[in-house]
Write a protein that holds these residues in place. Structure first.
Motif, PDB file in Angstrom:
ATOM      1  N   SER A  45      17.160  22.577  41.985  1.00  0.00           N
ATOM      2  CA  SER A  45      16.141  23.215  42.613  1.00  0.00           C
ATOM      3  C   SER A  45      15.446  22.120  43.149  1.00  0.00           C
ATOM      4  CB  SER A  45      15.210  24.064  41.706  1.00  0.00           C
ATOM      5  OG  SER A  45      15.987  25.112  41.159  1.00  0.00           O
ATOM      6  N   GLY A  46      15.231  21.053  42.543  1.00  0.00           N
ATOM      7  CA  GLY A  46      14.440  20.145  43.128  1.00  0.00           C
ATOM      8  C   GLY A  46      15.004  19.279  44.402  1.00  0.00           C
ATOM      9  N   ILE A  47      16.362  19.131  44.350  1.00  0.00           N
ATOM     10  CA  ILE A  47      16.845  19.000  45.767  1.00  0.00           C
ATOM     11  C   ILE A  47      17.025  19.825  46.636  1.00  0.00           C
ATOM     12  CG2 ILE A  47      19.086  18.572  46.721  1.00  0.00           C
ATOM     13  CD1 ILE A  47      20.106  17.125  44.103  1.00  0.00           C
ATOM     14  N   TYR A  48      17.092  21.187  46.494  1.00  0.00           N
ATOM     15  CA  TYR A  48      16.641  22.164  47.461  1.00  0.00           C
ATOM     16  C   TYR A  48      15.448  21.997  47.962  1.00  0.00           C
ATOM     17  CZ  TYR A  48      16.566  26.719  49.680  1.00  0.00           C
ATOM     18  OH  TYR A  48      16.744  27.734  50.662  1.00  0.00           O
ATOM     19  N   ALA A  49      14.299  21.834  47.268  1.00  0.00           N
ATOM     20  CA  ALA A  49      12.765  22.084  47.668  1.00  0.00           C
ATOM     21  C   ALA A  49      12.638  20.795  48.505  1.00  0.00           C
ATOM     22  CB  ALA A  49      11.961  21.792  46.424  1.00  0.00           C
ATOM     23  N   GLY A  50      13.441  19.575  48.178  1.00  0.00           N
ATOM     24  CA  GLY A  50      13.254  18.406  48.971  1.00  0.00           C
ATOM     25  C   GLY A  50      13.615  18.434  50.398  1.00  0.00           C
ATOM     26  N   LEU A  51      14.965  19.355  50.374  1.00  0.00           N
ATOM     27  CA  LEU A  51      15.766  19.254  51.769  1.00  0.00           C
ATOM     28  C   LEU A  51      14.810  20.291  52.623  1.00  0.00           C
ATOM     29  CD1 LEU A  51      19.335  19.535  50.723  1.00  0.00           C
ATOM     30  CD2 LEU A  51      18.100  17.739  51.581  1.00  0.00           C
ATOM     31  N   GLU A  52      14.369  21.435  51.761  1.00  0.00           N
ATOM     32  CA  GLU A  52      13.579  22.316  52.682  1.00  0.00           C
ATOM     33  C   GLU A  52      12.574  22.072  53.414  1.00  0.00           C
ATOM     34  OE1 GLU A  52      12.290  25.817  50.316  1.00  0.00           O
ATOM     35  OE2 GLU A  52      13.205  27.278  51.720  1.00  0.00           O
ATOM     36  N   ASN A  53      11.811  21.081  52.406  1.00  0.00           N
ATOM     37  CA  ASN A  53      10.527  20.491  53.011  1.00  0.00           C
ATOM     38  C   ASN A  53      10.474  19.350  53.771  1.00  0.00           C
ATOM     39  OD1 ASN A  53       8.173  22.528  51.899  1.00  0.00           O
ATOM     40  ND2 ASN A  53       9.705  22.236  50.252  1.00  0.00           N
ATOM     41  N   SER A  54      11.681  18.747  53.648  1.00  0.00           N
ATOM     42  CA  SER A  54      11.709  17.487  54.578  1.00  0.00           C
ATOM     43  C   SER A  54      11.619  17.700  56.035  1.00  0.00           C
ATOM     44  CB  SER A  54      13.175  16.555  54.098  1.00  0.00           C
ATOM     45  OG  SER A  54      14.216  17.628  54.876  1.00  0.00           O
ATOM     46  N   LYS A  55      11.120  16.645  56.815  1.00  0.00           N
ATOM     47  CA  LYS A  55      10.917  16.761  58.303  1.00  0.00           C
ATOM     48  C   LYS A  55      11.723  15.868  59.050  1.00  0.00           C
ATOM     49  CE  LYS A  55       5.940  18.121  57.566  1.00  0.00           C
ATOM     50  NZ  LYS A  55       4.924  17.214  57.421  1.00  0.00           N
ATOM     51  N   GLY A  56      12.363  14.922  58.370  1.00  0.00           N
ATOM     52  CA  GLY A  56      13.165  13.938  58.974  1.00  0.00           C
ATOM     53  C   GLY A  56      14.364  14.212  59.748  1.00  0.00           C
ATOM     54  N   ASP A  57      14.749  13.445  60.772  1.00  0.00           N
ATOM     55  CA  ASP A  57      16.075  13.459  61.452  1.00  0.00           C
ATOM     56  C   ASP A  57      16.974  12.968  60.527  1.00  0.00           C
ATOM     57  OD1 ASP A  57      14.871  13.934  63.984  1.00  0.00           O
ATOM     58  OD2 ASP A  57      13.826  11.733  63.568  1.00  0.00           O
ATOM     59  N   TYR A  58      17.014  12.159  59.628  1.00  0.00           N
ATOM     60  CA  TYR A  58      17.968  12.124  58.465  1.00  0.00           C
ATOM     61  C   TYR A  58      17.043  12.178  57.032  1.00  0.00           C
ATOM     62  CZ  TYR A  58      20.355   9.298  62.152  1.00  0.00           C
ATOM     63  OH  TYR A  58      20.915   9.089  63.285  1.00  0.00           O
ATOM     64  N   VAL A  59      18.079  12.651  56.170  1.00  0.00           N
ATOM     65  CA  VAL A  59      17.551  12.902  54.810  1.00  0.00           C
ATOM     66  C   VAL A  59      18.173  12.019  53.836  1.00  0.00           C
ATOM     67  CG1 VAL A  59      16.867  14.506  52.974  1.00  0.00           C
ATOM     68  CG2 VAL A  59      16.446  15.160  55.523  1.00  0.00           C
ATOM     69  N   VAL A  60      17.637  11.447  52.826  1.00  0.00           N
ATOM     70  CA  VAL A  60      18.172  10.771  51.891  1.00  0.00           C
ATOM     71  C   VAL A  60      17.851  11.442  50.648  1.00  0.00           C
ATOM     72  CG1 VAL A  60      18.301   8.639  50.493  1.00  0.00           C
ATOM     73  CG2 VAL A  60      17.943   8.430  53.147  1.00  0.00           C
ATOM     74  N   VAL A  61      18.694  11.640  49.701  1.00  0.00           N
ATOM     75  CA  VAL A  61      18.446  12.369  48.477  1.00  0.00           C
ATOM     76  C   VAL A  61      18.920  11.152  47.317  1.00  0.00           C
ATOM     77  CG1 VAL A  61      19.179  14.164  46.748  1.00  0.00           C
ATOM     78  CG2 VAL A  61      19.031  14.516  49.047  1.00  0.00           C
ATOM     79  N   MET A  62      18.090  10.762  46.481  1.00  0.00           N
ATOM     80  CA  MET A  62      18.230   9.920  45.485  1.00  0.00           C
ATOM     81  C   MET A  62      17.495  10.130  44.131  1.00  0.00           C
ATOM     82  SD  MET A  62      16.617   6.589  47.383  1.00  0.00           S
ATOM     83  CE  MET A  62      17.467   5.535  46.594  1.00  0.00           C
ATOM     84  N   ASP A  63      17.984   9.548  43.028  1.00  0.00           N
ATOM     85  CA  ASP A  63      17.507   9.728  41.653  1.00  0.00           C
ATOM     86  C   ASP A  63      16.262   8.928  41.750  1.00  0.00           C
ATOM     87  OD1 ASP A  63      19.243  11.510  41.119  1.00  0.00           O
ATOM     88  OD2 ASP A  63      20.294  10.435  39.486  1.00  0.00           O
ATOM     89  N   ALA A  64      15.309   9.000  40.740  1.00  0.00           N
ATOM     90  CA  ALA A  64      13.971   8.199  40.633  1.00  0.00           C
ATOM     91  C   ALA A  64      14.417   7.057  39.574  1.00  0.00           C
ATOM     92  CB  ALA A  64      12.893   8.760  40.025  1.00  0.00           C
TER      93      ALA A  64
END
Ligand code: UDP
Ligand code: MG
Length: 326
Positions: A80-99
């Motif tokens: 769900s965290g990843i989904y929320a991040g992707l949904e709210n990101s504004k970038g032309d590129y999106v990076v998903v990574m662990d903290a």
């Protein structure tokens, strides 16, 4: 200008967040020097953490205007965290990574090289070793990938991770898969596109502890199988068919025996065994069916994948109001 959104799902990561932030700033500043077209935003997701993760977000949001965050009302899980991040990101590129720095930010420049010319739509890492992981865990993980790839049409690459540098086009494709039971590894693979795998050695967590227990991982792997394969249903039908055939052969054999030898009643233990066996088989197959049904039930409810309690906008407004009052 090209905006890169860095999405970071966090659950109880107060210890490691300052380290992560320092590291990501170092790398992204360096990238900006070499690629003047790049801009960055950092989107942190607080997945209902029980420690001071949210306070860390506040600190970051105060000192860096590029920091955005979403805080969930409770723990919804990394997917769900990843989904929320992707949904709210504004970038032309999106990076998903662990903290936890197990996904080294130092890979970002290399990943960007692969996607920037449009040669690839996604660059991701694939760990070739499972150093620092227990033997049993690695064994189960390898078996999982083997079984999964046998029974599912969607290829799940062994060692593939949720560390991804994606184009907006791919992100939109991932978001268009709006299912509630999200198995990211499968979803990223299902959408296709050109993906570059960069191999690397496993890195251990910088600080804090993993949120995954062995049991948790086991359940997650079953979830993955059910989300991307209907093979268990086929297997249960086959089991039913096979036991029918065996039963039929036995009936014929018993009738012939009776006609030929006229044996008196015999074989109570055999009957008990058969009853238990068939009963067990039926429960097992109904169970599998039930699992799929329960997934379908959850999907049809159409519940939100996450609920936001606070984000950086709300926080900054609150700060503003306080300042005006003082
Ligand atoms: N995470 C999350 N929600 C959860 C569990 C984990 O957002 O319910 C985050 C966690 O903060 C970390 C990432 O997912 O950034 C990976 O988690 P972890 O390091 O515990 O897993 P591992 O690396 O052991 O697979
Ligand atoms: Mg980790």
């Amino acid at each position: 200008m090209k905006l890169v959104s860095v999405v970071v799902p966090c659950y109880n990561e107060e210890e490691v967040l300052p380290l992560f932030y320092a590291e990501i700033i170092k790398v992204t500043d360096e990238m900006k020097k070499n690629h003047s077209e790049l801009e960055f935003e950092f989107l942190f997701i607080d997945d209902g953490s029980k420690d001071k993760t949210l306070l860390e977000f506040h600190k970051l949001a105060e000192k860096d205007s590029r920091v955005r965050y979403i805080s969930f009302s409770r723990n919804f899980g990394k997917e769900s965290g990843i989904y929320a991040g992707l949904e709210n990101s504004k970038g032309d590129y999106v990076v998903v990574m662990d903290a936890d720095l197990q996904h080294p930010p130092s890979f970002l420049p290399k990943m960007y090289e692969y996607v920037k010319n449009g040669e690839y739509d996604c660059a991701t890492t694939r760990r070739v070793s499972r150093k620092g992981e227990s033997k049993i865990r690695s064994w189960f993980a390898r078996k999982f990938y083997k079984i999964m790839n046998k029974i599912s049409d969607t290829e799940i690459v062994d060692g593939a991770q949720d560390f991804r540098f994606m184009t907006r086009q791919m992100v939109d494709a991932v978001l268009s898969m709006s299912e509630y039971n999200r198995f990211s590894k499968g979803i990223f693979s299902w959408v296709g596109f050109k993906v570059k795998y960069i191999e690397y050695e496993n890195v251990e967590r910088a600080a804090g502890t993993t949120a995954w227990s062995f049991w948790g991982l086991f359940k997650y792997s079953l979830e993955g199988i059910m989300a991307f394969s209907t093979a268990p249903l086929v297997i249960s039908s086959l089991l039913g068919l096979v036991s029918c055939i065996i039963a039929f052969i036995m009936i014929v054999a018993i009738i012939i025996k009776k006609l030929a030898f006229g044996d008196p009643v015999q074989g109570f233990p055999t009957i008990m065994c058969a009853i238990f066996f068939i009963g067990g088989l039926q429960l097992f197959c109904t169970g599998i069916l039930g699992q799929y049904l329960s997934k379908t039930y959850l999907e049809t409810k159409n519940r939100p994948k996450y609920i936001m309690r606070e984000n950086e906008k709300i926080y900054r407004e609150r700060l503003e109001k306080q300042k005006n009052k003082d």
